[in-house]
Design a protein around this motif. Structure first.
Motif, PDB file in Angstrom:
ATOM      1  N   THR A 180       0.821  -1.227   0.000  1.00  0.00           N
ATOM      2  CA  THR A 180       0.000   0.000   0.000  1.00  0.00           C
ATOM      3  C   THR A 180       0.842   1.258   0.000  1.00  0.00           C
TER       4      THR A 180
ATOM      5  N   GLU B 293       5.114   7.118  11.088  1.00  0.00           N
ATOM      6  CA  GLU B 293       4.074   8.096  10.765  1.00  0.00           C
ATOM      7  C   GLU B 293       4.361   8.596   9.360  1.00  0.00           C
TER       8      GLU B 293
ATOM      9  N   VAL C 263       2.777  10.367   5.465  1.00  0.00           N
ATOM     10  CA  VAL C 263       1.755  11.037   4.671  1.00  0.00           C
ATOM     11  C   VAL C 263       1.823  10.420   3.282  1.00  0.00           C
TER      12      VAL C 263
ATOM     13  N   ASN D 125       0.289  10.342  -0.359  1.00  0.00           N
ATOM     14  CA  ASN D 125      -0.553  11.099  -1.297  1.00  0.00           C
ATOM     15  C   ASN D 125      -1.462  12.083  -0.546  1.00  0.00           C
ATOM     16  N   ASP D 126      -0.838  12.833   0.386  1.00  0.00           N
ATOM     17  CA  ASP D 126      -1.487  13.904   1.174  1.00  0.00           C
ATOM     18  C   ASP D 126      -2.372  13.404   2.312  1.00  0.00           C
ATOM     19  N   LEU D 127      -2.419  12.090   2.561  1.00  0.00           N
ATOM     20  CA  LEU D 127      -3.248  11.550   3.643  1.00  0.00           C
ATOM     21  C   LEU D 127      -2.356  11.004   4.762  1.00  0.00           C
ATOM     22  N   PRO D 128      -2.573  11.442   6.045  1.00  0.00           N
ATOM     23  CA  PRO D 128      -1.776  10.920   7.165  1.00  0.00           C
ATOM     24  C   PRO D 128      -2.099   9.456   7.453  1.00  0.00           C
ATOM     25  N   VAL D 129      -1.058   8.651   7.650  1.00  0.00           N
ATOM     26  CA  VAL D 129      -1.216   7.214   7.880  1.00  0.00           C
ATOM     27  C   VAL D 129      -0.168   6.770   8.899  1.00  0.00           C
TER      28      VAL D 129
END
Length: 477
Positions: free
Chosen positions: A137, A196, A198, A200-204
């Motif tokens: 992913t 931690e 990011v 494609n602009d999404l925090p994961v």
């Protein structure tokens, strides 16, 4: 025969009574202090200007603080963690103590798991460029915000003291190329990683298992099959321009054969545009640069204006050990008739000989000399002898320089004498020459390109090469 071989392997892999595993051995404070004093003394003996970038007073304050802190027995890896920042603070990209390799090898041999990503450092931020993990992913532009709770800016600040460089951006280049091992050497990170991110602009947040050395080598080999791993190669593009990918300045004879073959192809194909790509070249033998110039220019040039060489007992020992065979000893007195050889063989310790390169080198009139447009592609990684090549190319107007400022500087120390500390056996290297290159000034800088093109993290991930795209457009128009 098989039994004998097995017995030999067992003897080589098993510690004999009284032997201590060097990776686990504890060294006394007295042994460590002896090594520290030996290192300082040897660096001062060898280096032509050890305190060019930091004051002697500050250096000795740091030495004293380190010595006062050596109160308990520690391993040599722990000692290296204390010692390396002392040498990198000197600001010479060729002078440093090195981390011991045996400890790392033992960790990997025991199945230790390493950080499963290649990274890019850009503007104090960290990006994943290659994913070797089992987590599919992690695609697209992935920025690393923290590793094991340590946020990226602080993590990088903890790694930087362990890498020698003159320029800050080149220090980061060295960190990203050794990131996997530095995480283990400096911070002790291994096996699994709390990330931690990011994506494609999404925090994961991800918990990622490391990979073994065997897994990494298999993945890296697979990548190398699909990439060019040769030290130099020639490609003729569909757009009808030639690219010499020059990655390493090694093996002078082999390079001479390669050049003759490559420029014969270029002549046969009536190529009018040539790109010499040294973006992945960290240096080597500068004589390979001279060989290349024979094929691309008629202009007289030199790669060095002035050289300052410091004599020392260490330099003379290294010179004799590496270059003088036993059967040459009777001829040693002949060295007195050559100024530079006289310094290497008989120079008084501490003497600095200034060598002025007054004559320009006239390129040989090669029958295969290229007469078209030449472009030199450079990056922050271009260093040492590759940086010398880039400087001469630009200074003597041999063509157009494209890419990023080089990682080497125009007034630089170099040519390294190896050092080994007497008790811990830690290895180090120290410059014994100072080079002043053509078109240099008092500014601490690399070779600046005529056309600056900087790749973005998304380019690295996608495999896009904006330098090549620019070059194709220029040639097309």
């Amino acid at each position: 025969m098989q039994r004998a071989l097995t017995l030999c392997l067992l003897l080589n892999s098993t510690l004999l009574p009284g032997q201590v595993d060097i990776t686990q051995k504890l060294y006394s404070p007295d042994e460590l202090k002896t090594d520290l004093r030996f290192l300082v003394s040897t660096l001062e003996n060898i280096h032509p200007n050890l305190y060019a970038a930091t004051s002697k007073e500050k250096f000795y304050q740091d030495v004293e603080a380190l010595e006062l802190g050596l109160t308990e027995p520690i391993t040599r890896l722990e000692f290296a963690r204390k010692l390396i920042p002392l040498t990198t603070a000197l600001g010479d990209g060729h002078t440093s103590v090195y981390f011991p390799q045996e400890e790392r090898s033992e960790f990997l041999k025991q199945g230790g798991k390493v950080f499963p990503f290649d990274v890019l450092i850009r503007n104090n931020r960290l990006y994943i460029t290659t994913n070797y993990s089992s987590d599919s992913t992690l695609t697209g532009v992935v920025e690393v915000i923290s590793i094991n709770g340590l946020r990226t800016p602080e993590l990088l600040n903890q790694l930087r003291p362990y890498v020698s460089a003159e320029l800050d951006f080149y220090r980061d280049i060295r960190i990203q190329r050794s990131f996997r091992s530095l995480l283990w050497y400096v911070l002790g990170y291994a096996d699994s990683y709390d990330l931690e991110l990011v994506i494609n602009d999404l925090p994961v947040r991800k918990y990622v298992e490391g990979i073994t050395s065997a897994q990494f080598q298999a993945a890296a080999l697979h990548r190398l099959v699909n990439q060019n791993a040769k030290p130099y190669s020639l490609t003729i593009t569909p757009e009808r321009f030639a690219i010499i990918d020059f990655r390493s300045m090694t093996d002078k004879k082999r390079f001479a054969r390669f050049l003759d073959s490559a420029f014969q192809v270029i002549r046969n194909e009536t190529i009018q545009h040539l790109a010499i790509d040294i973006r992945n070249n960290g240096g080597g033998n500068s004589q390979l640069g001279d060989l290349l110039f024979n094929y691309i220019t008629d202009k007289p040039y030199r790669q060095v204006d002035r050289m300052e060489v410091k004599a020392s007992k260490e330099m003379k020992h290294y010179f004799r050990q590496r270059y003088v065979k036993w059967y040459m000893y009777p001829l040693m007195p002949v060295a007195v008739f050559n100024k530079q050889a006289r310094l290497y063989a008989f120079g008084k310790p501490g003497k600095i000989q200034v060598v002025e390169m007054k004559k320009l080198i006239k390129p040989k009139n090669e029958s295969l000399k290229f007469k078209g447009q030449t472009y030199l592609l450079v990056s922050h990684y271009t260093f040492s002898s590759a940086n010398m090549l880039a400087d001469a190319f630009k200074c003597y107007n041999m063509g157009t320089v494209i890419g990023e400022e080089t990682g080497g500087v125009l007034i630089a120390f170099g040519d390294v004498i190896p050092i080994q500390l007497p008790n811990t056996g830690l290895a180090a290297g120290c410059s014994y020459k100072k080079f002043i290159h053509p078109c240099s000034d008092d500014t601490l800088r690399g070779v600046k390109p005529d056309v600056e093109i900087v790749s973005e993290p998304a380019d690295k991930v996608s495999g896009r090469d904006p330098v090549m795209e620019y070059l194709k457009e220029v040639i097309k128009n």
